[in-house]
Design an enzyme around this catalytic site. Sequence first.
Site, mmCIF file in Angstrom:
data_model
loop_
_atom_site.group_PDB
_atom_site.id
_atom_site.type_symbol
_atom_site.label_atom_id
_atom_site.label_comp_id
_atom_site.label_asym_id
_atom_site.label_seq_id
_atom_site.Cartn_x
_atom_site.Cartn_y
_atom_site.Cartn_z
ATOM 1 C CE LYS A 129 8.133 -12.268 -1.716
ATOM 2 N NZ LYS A 129 7.207 -12.365 -2.813
ATOM 3 C CD GLU A 181 13.121 -10.080 -3.885
ATOM 4 O OE1 GLU A 181 13.406 -10.388 -2.722
ATOM 5 O OE2 GLU A 181 13.447 -9.002 -4.415
ATOM 6 C CB CYS A 194 9.216 -4.637 -6.339
ATOM 7 S SG CYS A 194 10.447 -5.831 -6.842
ATOM 8 C CB ALA A 210 -4.672 -6.433 7.023
ATOM 9 N N GLY A 211 -1.462 -6.354 7.123
ATOM 10 C CA GLY A 211 -0.242 -6.686 7.847
ATOM 11 C C GLY A 211 0.455 -5.433 8.334
ATOM 12 C CB THR A 240 11.307 -2.374 -12.698
ATOM 13 O OG1 THR A 240 10.840 -3.718 -12.664
ATOM 14 C CG2 THR A 240 10.149 -1.436 -12.424
ATOM 15 C CG ASN A 270 5.157 -3.676 -9.295
ATOM 16 O OD1 ASN A 270 4.600 -4.767 -9.415
ATOM 17 N ND2 ASN A 270 6.480 -3.560 -9.279
ATOM 18 C CE LYS A 277 13.696 -1.015 -7.536
ATOM 19 N NZ LYS A 277 13.833 -0.916 -8.948
ATOM 20 C CB VAL A 290 14.751 -9.388 -12.622
ATOM 21 C CG1 VAL A 290 14.223 -9.470 -14.041
ATOM 22 C CG2 VAL A 290 13.653 -8.884 -11.683
HETATM 23 C C1 UGA Z 1 6.238 -7.619 -6.434
HETATM 24 C C2 UGA Z 1 5.081 -8.029 -7.371
HETATM 25 O O1 UGA Z 1 4.174 -8.877 -6.666
HETATM 26 C C3 UGA Z 1 5.614 -8.751 -8.605
HETATM 27 O O2 UGA Z 1 4.545 -9.033 -9.500
HETATM 28 C C4 UGA Z 1 6.641 -7.849 -9.299
HETATM 29 O O3 UGA Z 1 7.224 -8.497 -10.409
HETATM 30 C C5 UGA Z 1 7.743 -7.495 -8.325
HETATM 31 O O4 UGA Z 1 7.167 -6.828 -7.182
HETATM 32 C C6 UGA Z 1 8.723 -6.585 -9.027
HETATM 33 O O5 UGA Z 1 8.333 -5.501 -9.453
HETATM 34 O O6 UGA Z 1 9.865 -6.995 -9.270
HETATM 35 P P1 UGA Z 1 7.734 -8.876 -4.595
HETATM 36 O O7 UGA Z 1 8.138 -7.512 -4.161
HETATM 37 O O8 UGA Z 1 8.771 -9.897 -4.817
HETATM 38 O O9 UGA Z 1 6.863 -8.808 -5.965
HETATM 39 O O10 UGA Z 1 6.778 -9.492 -3.479
HETATM 40 P P2 UGA Z 1 5.218 -9.555 -3.174
HETATM 41 O O11 UGA Z 1 4.839 -10.954 -2.977
HETATM 42 O O12 UGA Z 1 4.432 -8.772 -4.140
HETATM 43 O O13 UGA Z 1 5.157 -8.830 -1.750
HETATM 44 C C7 UGA Z 1 5.520 -7.478 -1.583
HETATM 45 C C8 UGA Z 1 5.195 -7.016 -0.176
HETATM 46 O O14 UGA Z 1 3.789 -6.905 -0.005
HETATM 47 C C9 UGA Z 1 5.675 -7.961 0.925
HETATM 48 O O15 UGA Z 1 6.256 -7.206 1.957
HETATM 49 C C10 UGA Z 1 4.412 -8.653 1.380
HETATM 50 O O16 UGA Z 1 4.481 -9.059 2.708
HETATM 51 C C11 UGA Z 1 3.389 -7.547 1.174
HETATM 52 N N1 UGA Z 1 2.005 -8.044 1.002
HETATM 53 C C12 UGA Z 1 1.669 -8.770 -0.090
HETATM 54 C C13 UGA Z 1 1.038 -7.731 1.961
HETATM 55 O O17 UGA Z 1 1.316 -7.049 2.974
HETATM 56 N N2 UGA Z 1 -0.243 -8.166 1.760
HETATM 57 C C14 UGA Z 1 -0.608 -8.892 0.672
HETATM 58 O O18 UGA Z 1 -1.796 -9.248 0.571
HETATM 59 C C15 UGA Z 1 0.379 -9.204 -0.263
#
Ligand code: UGA
Length: 430
Positions: free
Chosen positions: A320, A155, A260, A252-253, A121, A208, A263, A11
């Site tokens: 991811k 990220e 984030c 789904a996954g 955060t 979140n 935690k 961040v």
């Molecule tokens: C997340 C939030 O999306 C951000 O808005 C926030 O700022 C950030 O946390 C934070 O609090 O700092 P991030 O953890 O970087 O961002 O990544 P995401 O793209 O949100 O993905 C998080 C996880 O969810 C990954 O493991 C991803 O594979 C999973 N995911 C996401 C799914 O399994 N399905 C989805 O439809 C979307």
Amino acid sequence: MEITIIGTGYVGLTTGACFAHIGHKVICVDNDERKIDLLNKGIIPIYEPKLDEIIEEAKRKNLISFTTDMAYGVKNSKVLFIAVGTPPKETGEPDLSYVENVASQIGEHMDSYRLIVEKSTVPVKTAQWIRTTIARFNKKNVDFDVAVNPEFLREGSAVDDFLNPDRIVIGVENKRAEEILLEIYKPIKAPILITDLTSAELIKHASNAFLAMKISFINAISIICEKTGADVEMVAKGVGLDKRIGPHFLKAGVGYGGFCFPKDLAAFIKIAEELGYDFRLLKEVANINEKQKEYFVKKMERVLWNLKDKIIGIWGLSFKPNTDDIRFAPALDIINLLKKEGAKIKAYDPKAMEKTKEIIKDITYCDNPYDVCKDADCVALITEWEEFANLDFEKIKSLMRQPIIFDGRNFLDKEKLINLGFHYYGIGKK
Ligand code: UGA
């Protein structure tokens, strides 16, 4: 505007680099000498697309500098962003000692008006603690404001998210702080929500938690799909077309990971508990997420029968794609569950292998996605890196002992793989 960012994690570094990119003069402070040393040499300690380019450009324009000198950072900017880490303690609560330490140093070093902005955060009400702490160390009785400006960047797309956000949330107590922050964000086109400090903090928790809830919801639906013969991708599409629900975060996954959601959810549950509310909805969100990984491994077991001594290839380790971050990555839990069953693991990830090697030693790391498949009884895609979509699957089939693919992200071309003779198992589909 002269801005100091304290903390150069995901961040902090992205914020600093993007502020410099839009023309502000930025000082990045971190107490980790090694990190500052690397940044001064032009080496970016994390993998984040575009970050290196904009830091290099900002350096050329003399708009960004890196230092371990907190006094220098506090003295040379009117606006100070706190973006230090808040790692989880064993109880799930975040460790706020870094935030406290920074606040006390700000109090000690400031010599004229400062606006201190909470970016990390943190639990709701932390801004009040920041203000109290600064006031206690503010021996010179300098005027200051505290503001809250939560970050919503992801990220892997952090720079784009920062420069093109859905919204900017600014929690302030007076016009003076509001005007400074509006000036800082002027070059960024996005709706701006001005609110009080506590609401701004809660917006971050609630956002979140809601996103994690959407993921766990669709993952739960994916299990019902598997049991009924429906297809979760179709279901998500149909559900997501309703504007009140929306299509995002319904993929789904194998569960969400990263530093984030897991935690922040644990922290929010704990905060609610302390406030006298048992947030059982969110506890179940976390529970579904844990079970999703176990369910995936059980599925492998159902197909492969015994996992003991089976050679299992893993594609993707980071939580991811487009990041080397493996914190709370589902791949790590899945690997550990498979190891417990006696399986032999071969893994490949385009960016996250070095970090994984530090914590998981007894598996085979491969140089490319093909080596993973040599003699493998199956391969499991855990992270949807683009390079996995365009592999030579005929070659892969010839390398494997059994042509079995578990697609933990519904990312691969199912029809193509079946036509090539693979046994394909996605998430939430026949
Ligand atoms: C997340 C939030 O999306 C951000 O808005 C926030 O700022 C950030 O946390 C934070 O609090 O700092 P991030 O953890 O970087 O961002 O990544 P995401 O793209 O949100 O993905 C998080 C996880 O969810 C990954 O493991 C991803 O594979 C999973 N995911 C996401 C799914 O399994 N399905 C989805 O439809 C979307």
